[in-house]
Each structure stands twice: as C-alpha cells, then as structure tokens.
Design an enzyme around this catalytic site. Structure first.
Site, PDB file in Angstrom:
ATOM      1  N   LYS A 220      31.056  33.800  47.980  1.00 38.90           N
ATOM      2  CA  LYS A 220      30.729  35.098  48.586  1.00 38.90           C
ATOM      3  C   LYS A 220      31.316  36.218  47.738  1.00 38.90           C
ATOM      4  CE  LYS A 220      32.154  37.949  52.532  1.00 38.90           C
ATOM      5  NZ  LYS A 220      33.001  37.987  53.746  1.00 38.90           N
ATOM      6  N   ASP A 225      33.994  45.531  51.605  1.00 40.53           N
ATOM      7  CA  ASP A 225      33.367  45.333  52.908  1.00 40.53           C
ATOM      8  C   ASP A 225      33.889  46.353  53.916  1.00 40.53           C
ATOM      9  OD1 ASP A 225      32.037  44.417  55.113  1.00 40.53           O
ATOM     10  OD2 ASP A 225      33.334  42.676  55.431  1.00 40.53           O
ATOM     11  N   LYS A 232      34.387  48.716  60.268  1.00 40.19           N
ATOM     12  CA  LYS A 232      35.704  48.162  60.550  1.00 40.19           C
ATOM     13  C   LYS A 232      36.686  49.277  60.916  1.00 40.19           C
ATOM     14  CE  LYS A 232      35.453  44.335  57.184  1.00 40.19           C
ATOM     15  NZ  LYS A 232      35.690  43.205  58.085  1.00 40.19           N
ATOM     16  N   ASP A 243      37.251  41.000  49.428  1.00 39.69           N
ATOM     17  CA  ASP A 243      36.266  40.222  50.169  1.00 39.69           C
ATOM     18  C   ASP A 243      35.308  39.480  49.235  1.00 39.69           C
ATOM     19  OD1 ASP A 243      35.559  39.399  52.749  1.00 39.69           O
ATOM     20  OD2 ASP A 243      33.861  40.778  52.828  1.00 39.69           O
ATOM     21  N   ASP A 302      28.989  43.553  60.335  1.00 40.15           N
ATOM     22  CA  ASP A 302      30.238  43.135  59.704  1.00 40.15           C
ATOM     23  C   ASP A 302      30.308  41.618  59.532  1.00 40.15           C
ATOM     24  OD1 ASP A 302      32.706  43.499  58.527  1.00 40.15           O
ATOM     25  OD2 ASP A 302      33.816  43.434  60.409  1.00 40.15           O
ATOM     26  N   GLU A 304      28.417  40.010  57.528  1.00 37.45           N
ATOM     27  CA  GLU A 304      27.467  40.040  56.403  1.00 37.45           C
ATOM     28  C   GLU A 304      27.634  38.868  55.449  1.00 37.45           C
ATOM     29  OE1 GLU A 304      30.919  40.624  54.332  1.00 37.45           O
ATOM     30  OE2 GLU A 304      30.389  41.555  56.243  1.00 37.45           O
ATOM     31  N   ARG A 306      27.892  35.672  55.880  1.00 40.39           N
ATOM     32  CA  ARG A 306      26.985  34.538  56.093  1.00 40.39           C
ATOM     33  C   ARG A 306      25.545  34.883  55.725  1.00 40.39           C
ATOM     34  NH1 ARG A 306      29.200  34.479  62.072  1.00 40.39           N
ATOM     35  NH2 ARG A 306      30.855  35.481  60.896  1.00 40.39           N
TER      36      ARG A 306
END
Length: 464
Positions: A220, A225, A232, A243, A302, A304, A306
């Site tokens: 990933k 993020d 967030k 991230d 949030d 995202e 996956r």
C-alpha cells in the site's frame, strides 16, 4: 582509577587482569568523569540454555546499545565490533533521520573485527530496513508518488536482473492505457489530490529459469492520508506521511533480495497516491467497481487502503500468476489496538505460508502474530448496496479489512474441489510501523518493519 574486588563474587573471570583490560581500552579526548563506574560481567551459566533466536536478539541489543552509546562521542568515526557471537545479528547500522537529507545519514560507520558472509548479509538486511525507515519518515511534500518512484529507481541502479516499470495516469504517458486498466477502485482514491498517481512495478528475475513462477509482494502506497472527505482528526495527522509503509517495506525488501542475488523470481506492485479531500474526491455512499467486477460501496473514504490494494492484488495475481502473494499495508487502527507495536498482524489462507513467515519473523525478531480470517465476520462488510462495503464498523476492524481483500487474491481459495493455486497472506503493519519508545537498536520513529522478516522468509524459501 581503582578496581574493587570482593570475596562474595561467586566466580571471577579466569585469566583476565582488570588493570590490563582497562589500559587497553581506547582513549577519548575527555578524561573519565570522576565518580563514574563501569561494571563488567561474565556470561552467566544460565545463558547456555538460551535458544538460538533469543541469543540473536541478545546480540542485537548488546551491539545496538553499545553503538548508540558510542554515537555520543564527538570525533568518533569508526566502530569495530566483535561479531563472533552472531555476525548476521551483530551487523547493526544506525540511521538517524535528518529532513534536509534525501538518504540515510551514518555519522559513524561500523565494521566487524573479522568480516564474514553472514556479516555482509546482515549489512544488506540493515541497509534495506533503513531505506524503508527513510522513505516512511520523509515528509509528504518530499515523498510524493513521483518522488517515491524516482528514489526507488535510483536505489536499484546497477543491481542486476531487475526491471522497473512506472505506470502513469497522464494521458500523454505511454503507460496510461495500462494504468487505466489497473486503476479502477485505485483511481477513485486519487480524485481528491493534485499529485499524479503512479503504479510502480519491480521485476527481479533471480531464478535459474527466468520463466519460473514468481513470488509477489504488494504494498500500500498512500504517501499522505488525510482521510479524504471522511477527514481524520488533526491531532497526530502528520504520522500519516508513513501510510506508504507497505510500499516502502516491499520495495526495500526487494532491493535486499536482489542485492543478495537470491535465486527466485519476484514481482513487486505498489499503487501510489495521496488520499485528500477535494472538489472531485470520492464521497461516502459512492458505489464503484473493482478490476474483478465486484461492486463496492464506499462507506468511509478513510478506508482507502483496501481500495488501492484490491486492484493491485487482483492485477498482480492474475497478470503474473505467482505461487505466493504477500501484501503489506498500514491498514487499520484496529491492528494498533489489537497488537500494539510489538507484532505485525498476519491474515493468511495458507497454514504453510503462515509457518514460514512466523519462523522468519522469530529468527529476525521482526515478529508476526496470526489473526483470524473466519467467514463469520463477513456479514459486517456484505450488508450494503453493493457486493462489498469498504468498512464493517469498529468490531473486528482489522479482520473485516482482511476479509475485504480476500476476494481479490485470485486463486487463494480452491474452486470446484480443487486445491488453491495461490498462497496468500495479508500483513497489517499499522501498529508496528512506528516505535513510540526507543529500544537498544531501534530509535523512536518509523521502524521499516517487516523488511528483515520478509527478506529472511525469501532467503529460507530459496535455501540460500
């Protein structure tokens, strides 16, 4: 300087003259501070029963603690290490972070008194982990998707048997058609940012048969993020520069594997983008379609990770047909709650693959803990307006995230009574990505885990 000996010491070290030992120690520019004490211990008899893995970790801590202590001495440039106890574990390199640098800084260098193949191998492991730490630690404005791909290409310069492909979404790019084919759910995460998204592939062909079925890593790569429309909280958001830890660790692992020339074919895929709010950003409630045709309701922007992984996993599994696919991601806050920063969570459809990862993690003290992947958790992500929903609520959050990814690991479940064609594992490093307190050989900050474990897994897999 005086030495104190007492009659109640149970056993003295034979043939050691304390005064002579002290006289042979290196001299610094400053005299020892009056009133300071140094205590020297012999190895206790109980240490003989220590397991091999425990012994390796003792060596790491001992060398790491000593190197950390010596770093404080001004003018010290070289540290010689007695690596005889375990050369691989003893090869410790520190990587202090300086935001003004574009690569790791080593103020002083370490070397073994007697170099060996194991020492050199340990150095490759350490440098790979330090690269992952650096990529994760750099601020998001210095580690954009474009900057990430450029840095990776530079790191792999001159490494044999490696090809690197950077697929771009720009219409003028030669790779734009392949990018659009790969990028379905991935593209919906990119809509809120002005930074161009990238899809990075690394192909290493180290096997004698270049057409041999490969191993695959998927990472990933969210270079920042914010949470997107589902923003967030502001407190601590700067941590989200890391991230892309999944991408950082798999490319760094690949670099070590290629430098060691391990006899295996390896494919690495990393979707790279920012997740930002913006006028074109994906909204909660939107329904999108993945590369494998499944519909997905976006319950929370949030979640995202996956979304970018689902296309990357399916593309890698179907395009290159690996025998094993391991994806790595800073995926869920639920993993932080479950395992803290001690273990990385592993979800796998293969008992054999889990055992191999577990053994490698124990050897490197880069440890894993197996998590459940039961279908009973499925209704939490299936009860929506689409085939899947990208969140399943707070309960078992890391498990439902792994279950979301499972349908995209094509071949990980047998069909029509046939055996699975793919061994799949998902590694959630949301907790282990950061060390909030220092250890003898790990400073506070991004950890670069599980690089050492992944490289060791491949080395053991190839019997190298």
């Amino acid at each position: 300087m005086s030495f104190l000996s007492t009659t109640n010491i149970p056993q003295l070290v034979e043939s050691v003259d304390p005064a002579k030992l002290w006289a042979q120690t290196p001299q610094g520019e400053k005299p020892p501070k009056a009133g300071t004490t140094r205590t020297f211990y012999n190895t206790p008899a109980s240490a003989v029963t220590t397991s091999a893995n425990e012994k390796r970790e003792i060596v790491r801590k001992a060398v790491g603690s000593a190197v950390k202590d010596l770093k404080a001495y001004e003018g010290l440039k070289d540290v010689a290490i007695d690596a005889s106890a375990d050369p691989h574990a003893a090869d410790f390199t520190s990587s202090p972070f300086n935001p003004n640098l574009t690569e790791p800084s080593r103020r002083n260098s370490s070397s073994a008194l007697c170099k060996s193949k194991e020492w050199e191998r340990g150095n490759v492991y350490a440098q790979a982990q330090n690269l992952a730490r650096t990529l994760m630690e750099l601020p998001a404005n210095l580690m954009t998707p474009t900057a990430f791909t450029e840095r990776v290409k530079k790191e792999f310069e001159g490494v044999p048997n490696v090809e690197i492909f950077v697929r771009d979404e720009a219409p003028s790019s030669p790779s734009s058609s392949s990018f659009s084919r790969i990028s379905r759910t991935f593209s919906f995460v990119t809509h809120g940012t002005s930074e161009p998204a990238k899809f990075l592939e690394i192909h290493y062909k180290g096997a004698a048969n270049k057409d041999e079925q490969p191993l695959a890593f998927v990472g990933k790569g969210i270079t920042f993020d914010s949470g997107g429309i589902s923003l967030k909280p502001g407190a601590g958001m700067k941590l989200m520069r890391g991230d892309m830890g999944g991408a950082a660790t798999v490319v760094s692992s690949a670099l070590a594997i290629a430098k060691l020339q391990l006899p295996i074919n390896l494919v690495v895929s990393t979707p790279l983008t920012e997740n930002m709010p913006g006028p074109s950003a994906t909204k909660p409630g939107d329904i999108i379609y993945a590369m494998n045709g499944k519909s997905i309701e976006v319950d929370n922007t949030d979640a995202e990770g996956r979304l970018v992984l689902s296309d990357a996993i399916y593309y890698t599994a179907t395009e290159y047909k690996p025998h094993t696919l391991i994806d790595v991601a800073t995926l869920t806050g639920a993993m932080v709650i479950a395992l803290g920063e001690v273990y990385s969570g592993v979800f796998s459809t293969s008992d054999e693959l889990w055992q191999q990862l577990h053994q490698a993690g124990e050897v490197e003290h880069d440890r894993f803990w197996r998590m459940p992947l039961d279908d009973e958790f499925g209704p939490q992500i299936h009860s929506s307006n689409a085939d899947l929903q990208n969140t399943g609520g707070r309960p078992a959050g890391s498990i439902t995230a792994a279950l979301f990814l499972k349908p995209f690991a094509e071949g990980c479940e047998g069909k029509d009574g046939q055996e699975p064609t793919l061994k799949w594992a998902h590694i959630d490093i949301a907790g282990s990505m950061e060390a909030t307190r220092p250890s003898p050989y790990q400073e506070k900050g991004m950890t670069g885990r599980p690089v050492r474990a992944l490289v060791e897994y491949v080395r053991r897999l190839t019997n190298a």
